[in-house]
Write an enzyme that holds these catalytic residues in place. Structure first.
Site, PDB file in Angstrom:
ATOM      1  N   GLU A  65     -16.275   5.732   6.020  1.00 37.58           N
ATOM      2  CA  GLU A  65     -15.452   5.159   6.688  1.00 37.58           C
ATOM      3  C   GLU A  65     -15.733   6.306   7.194  1.00 37.58           C
ATOM      4  OE1 GLU A  65     -11.081   5.305   5.303  1.00 37.58           O
ATOM      5  OE2 GLU A  65     -11.578   7.664   4.512  1.00 37.58           O
ATOM      6  N   ARG A 108       0.862  -1.248   0.115  1.00 38.49           N
ATOM      7  CA  ARG A 108      -0.273  -0.318  -0.483  1.00 38.49           C
ATOM      8  C   ARG A 108       1.402   1.146  -0.359  1.00 38.49           C
ATOM      9  NH1 ARG A 108      -4.480   0.630   5.255  1.00 38.49           N
ATOM     10  NH2 ARG A 108      -2.603   1.177   5.967  1.00 38.49           N
ATOM     11  N   LYS A 157      -2.178   7.350   1.283  1.00 38.31           N
ATOM     12  CA  LYS A 157      -1.963   7.263   2.276  1.00 38.31           C
ATOM     13  C   LYS A 157      -1.034   8.413   2.378  1.00 38.31           C
ATOM     14  CE  LYS A 157      -2.401   4.701   6.720  1.00 38.31           C
ATOM     15  NZ  LYS A 157      -3.501   5.719   7.879  1.00 38.31           N
TER      16      LYS A 157
HETATM   17  N1  PMP Z   1      -9.442   4.481   6.979  1.00 39.02           N
HETATM   18  C1  PMP Z   1      -8.599   6.001   7.045  1.00 39.02           C
HETATM   19  C2  PMP Z   1      -8.772   6.846   6.951  1.00 39.02           C
HETATM   20  C3  PMP Z   1      -7.173   5.628   8.517  1.00 39.02           C
HETATM   21  O1  PMP Z   1      -7.235   6.197   8.763  1.00 39.02           O
HETATM   22  C4  PMP Z   1      -7.246   4.098   8.840  1.00 39.02           C
HETATM   23  C5  PMP Z   1      -6.503   3.781   9.472  1.00 39.02           C
HETATM   24  N2  PMP Z   1      -5.044   3.379   8.871  1.00 39.02           N
HETATM   25  C6  PMP Z   1      -8.518   2.936   8.514  1.00 39.02           C
HETATM   26  C7  PMP Z   1      -9.177   4.053   6.814  1.00 39.02           C
HETATM   27  C8  PMP Z   1      -8.007   1.755   8.454  1.00 39.02           C
HETATM   28  O2  PMP Z   1      -6.893   1.324   7.440  1.00 39.02           O
HETATM   29  P1  PMP Z   1      -5.732   0.072   8.702  1.00 39.02           P
HETATM   30  O3  PMP Z   1      -6.861  -1.666   8.972  1.00 39.02           O
HETATM   31  O4  PMP Z   1      -4.861  -0.297   7.480  1.00 39.02           O
HETATM   32  O5  PMP Z   1      -4.988   0.743   9.972  1.00 39.02           O
END
Ligand code: PMP
Length: 293
Positions: free
Chosen positions: A184, A52, A151
Site C-alpha cells: 500500500e 474497524r 489501525k
Molecule cells: N492504508 C493506510 C496505511 C492508511 O493510513 C489509510 C488511511 N486510513 C488507508 C490505507 C486507507 O484507508 P481508508 O480508505 O479506510 O481511509
C-alpha cells in the site's frame, strides 16, 4: 467560530483540549484511531469505520469505554456542535494515562477524543493530472510483528516512508512487504489496472483493509469490472495501464509517474476517473445522517 472537541465525554475548546503526558498513546503509540469523512451531513461508511475501530481495539485488548452505538452518537453530537456539513473526523482511542512503564495494565481508563474539522484535500487539478510516486526500501510492518490491519497510533512505519516521499518531492510512496510484493501507500491503498482488469493486493500481504478500498471494489463490480485481489510486484505497477490510490482523505487519486516511469498516458486514466465519479456520487448517501433533512 469555536471549534469543539470531544474529550472523554466532555466538549472542550481546541485550546482546552489537553491529554496527559503520561498517556500511553503519547509515550508508546499505544492506541488506535479512525479517519472518517462527512459529505453533505452524511458520515460516510460510519458503521464500517466503527467496526474497524472496535476490531482494532479487540486485537490490542483495549477496552473502549463506550458502546459502538454511544460512539456513533458522540460522533454525531460533535459534528452538530461544530455545525459542519463537510469535513473530516479524527477519532482517537488511546490506552490512557499510566506510568512511565509500558505495561497497559497501569492505564485504568482509555481516553476517547473526537476532532472534526474542515479538510485541506488535494487540489482538483491533482485528481485529473495524477500524483508522482516512488517505491521505498522500508518494508511494511510484517503482520506477525504488528498487523497493518490494526489501525494503531503507531504510524512510524508509514512516517518513515512519507519522509522518503518528501525527500523525493513526490506525493505518495509505495511500500512492499518483506517478500517484495506491493502492499500500500504511506496512507492509502493501491490499485492497478491492466487490460481492463482491476487488481489490488490482498490485505494479508500487509495492508490496512481500507474502507475506501472496499467501496471501490464494490463500485468496480457494479460497473462490470473484474477485480482481482492478488499479489503483484513493482514490475506490474510500472507496466500497468492505470494506477491509483484510495483513502478517506485522498478519495481516488491517480499516479501519473512512478519511480520515473510514466503511467499510461501520464494523466489520470479513464477508468480511474470513472471510479472517482461514481465514488463521489455515493459518498453523501451511504452512511449515517447527522442532521434532520
Ligand atoms: N492504508 C493506510 C496505511 C492508511 O493510513 C489509510 C488511511 N486510513 C488507508 C490505507 C486507507 O484507508 P481508508 O480508505 O479506510 O481511509
Amino acid at each position: 467560530m469555536t471549534q469543539w472537541i470531544y474529550l472523554d465525554g466532555e466538549f472542550v475548546t481546541k485550546e482546552e483540549a489537553k491529554v496527559s503526558v503520561y498517556d500511553h498513546g503519547f509515550l508508546y503509540g499505544d492506541g488506535i484511531f479512525e479517519g472518517i469523512r462527512i459529505y453533505d451531513g452524511n458520515i460516510f461508511k460510519c458503521h464500517e469505520h466503527l467496526v474497524r475501530l472496535y476490531d482494532s481495539a479487540k486485537s490490542i485488548m483495549l477496552n473502549i469505554p463506550l458502546t459502538i452505538e454511544e460512539m456513533q452518537d458522540a460522533l454525531v453530537e460533535t459534528i452538530r456542535r461544530n455545525g459542519l456539513r463537510d469535513g473530516y473526523i479524527r477519532l482517537v482511542v488511546s490506552r490512557g494515562a499510566g506510568n512511565l512503564g509500558l505495561d497497559p495494565n497501569r492505564c485504568p481508563k482509555a481516553s476517547v477524543i473526537i476532532i472534526v474539522e474542515q479538510l485541506a484535500i488535494y487540489p482538483e487539478e491533482a485528481y485529473k493530472n495524477g500524483l508522482r510516486a516512488v517505491s521505498v526500501a522500508e518494508r511494511r510492518n510484517i503482520p506477525d510483528a504488528l498487523n497493518p490491519k490494526i489501525k494503531s497510533l503507531n504510524y512510524l512505519n508509514n512516517i518513515l516512508v512519507k519522509i522518503k516521499a518528501n525527500l523525493a518531492d513526490v506525493g505518495e510512496a509505495i511500500m512492499l512487504n518483506a517478500q517484495g510484493y506491493v502492499t500500500e501507500g504511506s496512507g492509502d491503498n493501491i490499485f492497478i489496472i491492466k487490460k481492463g482488469v482491476v487488481y489490488t493486493p490482498p490485505c494479508y500481504l500487509g495492508a490496512l483493509e481500507g474502507i475506501t478500498r472496499n467501496a471501490i471494489i464494490d463500485i468496480c463490480k457494479e460497473q462490470g469490472f473484474t477485480v482481482k485481489e492478488e499479489p503483484f510486484s513493482m514490475h506490474d505497477v510500472y507496466v500497468a495501464d492505470e494506477v491509483f490510490f484510495t483513502g478517506t482523505a485522498a478519495e481516488v487519486i491517480a499516479a501519473r509517474e512512478i519511480d520515473g516511469r510514466i503511467v499510461g498516458n501520464g494523466q489520470a486514466g479513464p477508468i480511474t476517473l470513472q471510479l472517482l465519479d461514481k465514488f463521489r456520487q455515493i459518498v453523501s448517501q451511504d452512511g449515517v445522517k447527522v442532521y434532520e433533512s
